[in-house]
Design a protein around this motif. Structure first.
Motif, short mmCIF file in Angstrom:
data_model
loop_
_atom_site.label_atom_id
_atom_site.label_comp_id
_atom_site.label_asym_id
_atom_site.label_seq_id
_atom_site.Cartn_x
_atom_site.Cartn_y
_atom_site.Cartn_z
N PHE A 1 0.82 -1.20 0.00
CA PHE A 1 0.00 0.00 0.00
C PHE A 1 0.86 1.26 0.00
O PHE A 1 0.72 2.13 -0.85
CB PHE A 1 -0.95 0.01 1.20
N TYR A 2 1.76 1.37 0.97
CA TYR A 2 2.55 2.60 1.09
C TYR A 2 3.56 2.75 -0.06
O TYR A 2 3.81 3.87 -0.50
CB TYR A 2 3.25 2.66 2.46
N ARG A 3 4.09 1.66 -0.57
CA ARG A 3 5.04 1.74 -1.68
C ARG A 3 4.33 1.93 -3.02
O ARG A 3 4.62 2.87 -3.75
CB ARG A 3 5.90 0.47 -1.71
N ASP A 4 3.38 1.05 -3.32
CA ASP A 4 2.79 1.03 -4.65
C ASP A 4 1.64 2.01 -4.82
O ASP A 4 1.46 2.58 -5.89
CB ASP A 4 2.34 -0.38 -5.01
N ALA A 5 0.83 2.19 -3.78
CA ALA A 5 -0.32 3.10 -3.91
C ALA A 5 0.08 4.55 -3.63
O ALA A 5 -0.38 5.46 -4.30
CB ALA A 5 -1.45 2.67 -2.98
N LEU A 6 0.96 4.75 -2.62
CA LEU A 6 1.30 6.12 -2.23
C LEU A 6 2.67 6.58 -2.72
O LEU A 6 2.98 7.76 -2.64
CB LEU A 6 1.21 6.29 -0.72
N GLY A 7 3.50 5.66 -3.18
CA GLY A 7 4.79 6.04 -3.74
C GLY A 7 5.91 6.26 -2.75
O GLY A 7 6.92 6.88 -3.07
N PHE A 8 5.78 5.74 -1.52
CA PHE A 8 6.87 5.86 -0.55
C PHE A 8 8.04 4.99 -1.04
O PHE A 8 7.84 4.01 -1.76
CB PHE A 8 6.43 5.38 0.83
N ARG A 9 9.26 5.36 -0.66
CA ARG A 9 10.46 4.63 -1.08
C ARG A 9 10.88 3.64 0.01
O ARG A 9 11.08 4.02 1.16
CB ARG A 9 11.63 5.60 -1.31
N PHE A 10 11.00 2.38 -0.37
CA PHE A 10 11.51 1.34 0.52
C PHE A 10 12.71 0.73 -0.19
O PHE A 10 12.55 -0.08 -1.10
CB PHE A 10 10.44 0.28 0.81
N ASP B 1 8.52 -9.15 9.61
CA ASP B 1 7.83 -8.39 10.66
C ASP B 1 8.13 -6.89 10.63
O ASP B 1 7.71 -6.17 11.52
CB ASP B 1 8.15 -8.97 12.03
N SER B 2 8.84 -6.41 9.59
CA SER B 2 9.13 -4.97 9.54
C SER B 2 9.64 -4.54 8.17
O SER B 2 10.18 -5.34 7.41
CB SER B 2 10.17 -4.60 10.61
N ALA B 3 9.44 -3.26 7.92
CA ALA B 3 9.97 -2.63 6.70
C ALA B 3 10.19 -1.16 7.04
O ALA B 3 9.40 -0.56 7.77
CB ALA B 3 9.00 -2.78 5.54
N GLU B 4 11.26 -0.60 6.51
CA GLU B 4 11.53 0.82 6.73
C GLU B 4 11.75 1.51 5.39
O GLU B 4 12.41 0.96 4.51
CB GLU B 4 12.74 1.02 7.63
N GLY B 5 11.18 2.69 5.28
CA GLY B 5 11.30 3.44 4.04
C GLY B 5 11.19 4.93 4.30
O GLY B 5 11.33 5.39 5.43
N TYR B 6 10.91 5.67 3.22
CA TYR B 6 10.87 7.12 3.30
C TYR B 6 9.68 7.70 2.55
O TYR B 6 9.28 7.19 1.51
CB TYR B 6 12.14 7.72 2.69
N MET C 1 -0.06 14.21 4.29
CA MET C 1 0.92 14.38 3.24
C MET C 1 0.50 15.54 2.36
O MET C 1 -0.70 15.82 2.25
CB MET C 1 1.01 13.10 2.40
N THR C 2 1.46 16.22 1.75
CA THR C 2 1.14 17.34 0.86
C THR C 2 1.57 17.02 -0.56
O THR C 2 2.55 16.30 -0.78
CB THR C 2 1.84 18.64 1.30
N VAL C 3 0.80 17.53 -1.51
CA VAL C 3 1.10 17.37 -2.94
C VAL C 3 0.80 18.67 -3.66
O VAL C 3 0.06 19.52 -3.15
CB VAL C 3 0.27 16.22 -3.57
#
Length: 129
Positions: free
Chosen positions: A19-28, A35-40, A75-77
């Motif tokens: 969701f956060y990577r593919d739908a919202l475009g966050f970088r992982f 049990d975990s993932a960290e990104g930006y 978030m802002t766009v």
């Protein structure tokens, strides 16, 4: 003082990562663990952690039942209409739950509200110049 890290405790790290990577475009950039993932998001670091981390981090206090979603991730766009269309296109494939289309709020901001796969409330705000 400034916020530089946000941790979200989720029921399914893999689902939230998508969701956060593919739908919202966050970088992982690093591979996720089960049990975990960290990104930006921009320069803000975000961690996705399985809820089993709560007792590890907070002892008995971490065993309390999680109820409700007492926070809002904002978030802002620059172009809210474009982001809204992209989210609509990804809605089914990436569990995008749009609460309401972009709307002007009483205080003047134009905002789109949605929820992540765990029901956490998110808002996307159009930058006003």
């Amino acid at each position: 003082m400034e916020i530089d890290y946000i941790a979200l405790f989720v029921s399914d790290v893999g689902r939230s990562l998508i969701f956060y990577r593919d739908a919202l475009g966050f970088r992982f950039e690093k591979p996720a663990k089960p049990d975990s993932a960290e990104g930006y998001s921009g320069n803000l670091k975000i961690g996705l952690y399985d809820r089993s981390w709560l007792p590890k981090l907070f002892g008995d206090r971490g065993k309390q039942i999680i109820s409700g979603n007492p926070f809002l991730l904002s978030m802002t766009v620059d172009d809210l209409d474009l982001v809204y269309q992209e989210l609509c296109d990804r809605q089914t494939r990436h569990n995008v739950d749009i609460i309401a289309p972009p709307q002007v709020m009483p205080w003047g901001q134009r905002i789109l509200f949605l929820r992540d796969p765990d029901g956490n409330l998110l808002e996307i705000v159009q930058v006003v110049n």
